[in-house]
Design an enzyme around this catalytic site. Structure first.
Site, PDB file in Angstrom:
ATOM      1  N   TRP A   1       2.483   6.889  -2.872  1.00 41.44           N
ATOM      2  CA  TRP A   1       1.535   5.905  -3.390  1.00 41.44           C
ATOM      3  C   TRP A   1       1.564   6.027  -4.913  1.00 41.44           C
ATOM      4  O   TRP A   1       1.406   7.138  -5.438  1.00 41.44           O
ATOM      5  CB  TRP A   1       0.130   6.205  -2.838  1.00 41.44           C
ATOM      6  CG  TRP A   1      -0.917   5.234  -3.274  1.00 41.44           C
ATOM      7  CD1 TRP A   1      -0.820   3.874  -3.301  1.00 41.44           C
ATOM      8  CD2 TRP A   1      -2.240   5.546  -3.748  1.00 41.44           C
ATOM      9  NE1 TRP A   1      -1.986   3.317  -3.753  1.00 41.44           N
ATOM     10  CE2 TRP A   1      -2.870   4.313  -4.045  1.00 41.44           C
ATOM     11  CE3 TRP A   1      -2.940   6.730  -3.951  1.00 41.44           C
ATOM     12  CZ2 TRP A   1      -4.178   4.242  -4.527  1.00 41.44           C
ATOM     13  CZ3 TRP A   1      -4.242   6.668  -4.428  1.00 41.44           C
ATOM     14  CH2 TRP A   1      -4.853   5.431  -4.703  1.00 41.44           C
TER      15      TRP A   1
ATOM     16  N   ASP B   1      -3.815  13.105   2.731  1.00 42.98           N
ATOM     17  CA  ASP B   1      -4.424  11.878   2.228  1.00 42.98           C
ATOM     18  C   ASP B   1      -4.540  10.912   3.408  1.00 42.98           C
ATOM     19  O   ASP B   1      -3.540  10.416   3.916  1.00 42.98           O
ATOM     20  CB  ASP B   1      -3.516  11.301   1.123  1.00 42.98           C
ATOM     21  CG  ASP B   1      -4.070  10.003   0.548  1.00 42.98           C
ATOM     22  OD1 ASP B   1      -5.191   9.615   0.908  1.00 42.98           O
ATOM     23  OD2 ASP B   1      -3.362   9.379  -0.268  1.00 42.98           O
TER      24      ASP B   1
ATOM     25  N   ALA C   1      -5.999   7.409   4.484  1.00 49.14           N
ATOM     26  CA  ALA C   1      -6.584   6.171   3.955  1.00 49.14           C
ATOM     27  C   ALA C   1      -6.533   5.013   4.945  1.00 49.14           C
ATOM     28  O   ALA C   1      -7.050   3.937   4.648  1.00 49.14           O
ATOM     29  CB  ALA C   1      -5.883   5.768   2.653  1.00 49.14           C
TER      30      ALA C   1
ATOM     31  N   LYS D   1     -10.248   0.944   3.792  1.00 49.63           N
ATOM     32  CA  LYS D   1      -9.523   0.054   4.695  1.00 49.63           C
ATOM     33  C   LYS D   1     -10.158   0.061   6.085  1.00 49.63           C
ATOM     34  O   LYS D   1     -10.341  -0.990   6.690  1.00 49.63           O
ATOM     35  CB  LYS D   1      -8.060   0.490   4.840  1.00 49.63           C
ATOM     36  CG  LYS D   1      -7.381   0.961   3.568  1.00 49.63           C
ATOM     37  CD  LYS D   1      -7.237  -0.133   2.562  1.00 49.63           C
ATOM     38  CE  LYS D   1      -6.448   0.234   1.317  1.00 49.63           C
ATOM     39  NZ  LYS D   1      -6.811   1.380   0.539  1.00 49.63           N
TER      40      LYS D   1
END
Ligand SMILES: Cc1ncc(COP(=O)(O)O)c(C=O)c1O
Length: 386
Positions: free
Chosen positions: A124, A205, A207, A240
């Site tokens: 990312w 991570d 997300a 999200k």
């Protein structure tokens, strides 16, 4: 002094967004921005979120600060969602989005003596900036073969030998941004073993929980690795999963030995205090209300199921196409919103300039941003350039 500041390069994605906005063509297609869009191209507020907001409006009694750790009920409920149960071996703190959680985690790692963070590439694009802002060195690792669309685990593990005990590696838990390629369970276990052997800390991570195969399925690897290692850092974004991007909802969890936990908590509190003092309330309160109430929780799960099914349908439709040398069939096996196509920069530019199709310069497409009605035109344009 201030007049001597050198300008910074703008975020490349913002450049694409601006170009898209200024393109007068009515049939242009935006695959650049990283938000979910429904069949009509909108990013709606989820039904359960609207209901939770109505409830909050009616019942909230005060706007005084939340505590230093943030909303503890939110942390417990999100912890249960992510880990199944939140063990007492976890320290947690609310964060300003997943980005804020990543920054808190990097600052904590630096305070604990880490010098480097391994970043499997491509990552990312904000990861390197966050790592550098926390005054850590980012160590790029080969990780993915784009033309074959295949994870190269050996190359990643080989990079672990170039860093030291106490350094960390950022691993995306599911629905990899920008690749859509996730580790298999065997790969997660191999990673856990490799990390344990070298004393390197996994910094996970998360997300996109719920955007891949399901709420629990998407965190099976995360749960396995957290169980296998003595120390782990986990950054969670709810932007999200709850469609509440602008509310900036995130959390950081740290697995640590019992005697280390008070120091972990006090360091996190000190880092947060000197940065933004107290976290914002509204988004975390929405998530808390939704997760705490059975009916709202079910409504949220149902809508998340619809979102996931929509993404899967789009992936299957793209994978059914044959586009010259492009490995389209891989798109169906990939997860979440993004895939990265093996296109050259010239092909990306041709798609944009000739066909009005916008993606990042590195050919990341937001599959979740592609309307069903636009699929044939997108495929024809790909055939024309690839
Ligand atoms: C891989 C990854 N991590 C973290 C984030 C951070 O999300 P946010 O700060 O919006 O909660 C994102 C957002 O795009 C992401 O793609």
């Amino acid at each position: 002094m201030i007049e001597a500041l050198a300008p910074k390069a703008p975020d490349p994605l913002l450049k694409i967004i601006k170009m898209y906005r200024e393109d007068p063509r009515t049939d242009k297609i935006d695959l650049g921005v990283g938000v979910y869009k429904d069949a009509s191209g909108n990013t709606p507020v989820m039904r359960a979120v609207k209901d939770a907001e109505a409830l909050l409006l009616a019942t909230q009694k005060t706007k005084t600060y939340v505590g230093q750790q943030g909303d503890v009920d939110f942390l417990k409920l999100v912890g249960q969602l992510v880990f199944g149960t939140v063990g007492r071996d976890m320290v947690s703190i609310q964060a300003v989005g997943g980005t804020g959680a990543l920054r808190l985690g990097c600052d904590l790692l630096r305070e604990s003596g880490a010098k480097r963070i391994v970043l499997p590439q491509p990552c990312w694009p904000n990861h390197p900036s966050i790592v550098r802002a926390a005054r850590l060195e980012s160590v790029d690792s080969p990780f993915f073969n784009i033309s074959e669309q295949r994870i190269d685990l050996d190359a990643l593990i080989a990079t672990f030998d170039t860093v030291e005990r106490g350094d960390a590696v950022i691993l995306q838990a599911c629905c990899h941004n920008p690749l859509g390629a996730d580790f298999s369970m065997d790969q997660w276990i191999a990673l856990a073993d490799a990390l344990n052997a070298r004393g390197i800390i996994p910094f996970l991570d998360l997300a996109y929980q719920g955007f891949g195969d399901g709420i629990d399925e998407d965190v099976a690897g995360l749960r396995a690795i957290v169980e296998h290692v003595p120390e782990a850092v986990i950054a969670v974004s709810e932007a999200k999963s709850f469609g509440i991007y602008r509310e900036r909802v995130g959390a950081l969890y740290v697995k640590a030995a019992e005697n280390a936990r008070p120091a972990v908590m006090s360091n996190l509190a000190a880092i947060a205090r000197a940065n933004y003092s107290m976290p914002p309330d509204h988004g975390a309160a929405i998530v808390r209300e939704v997760l705490a109430d059975e009916a709202l929780r079910q409504s949220w799960r149902d809508e998340l199921d619809e979102i996931r099914a929509h993404i899967k349908r789009t992936r299957a439709a793209l994978a059914a196409e044959r586009v010259n040398s492009l490995p389209m069939h891989q798109i169906a096996a990939q997860k979440g919103m993004f895939s990265t196509l093996p296109l050259t920069e010239a092909q990306v530019v041709a798609l944009r300039e000739v066909h009005g199709i916008y993606m990042t310069d590195a050919a990341r497409i937001n599959v979740a941003g592609l309307r069903e009605a636009d699929i044939p035109r997108f495929v024809e344009a790909l055939k024309a350039v690839a």
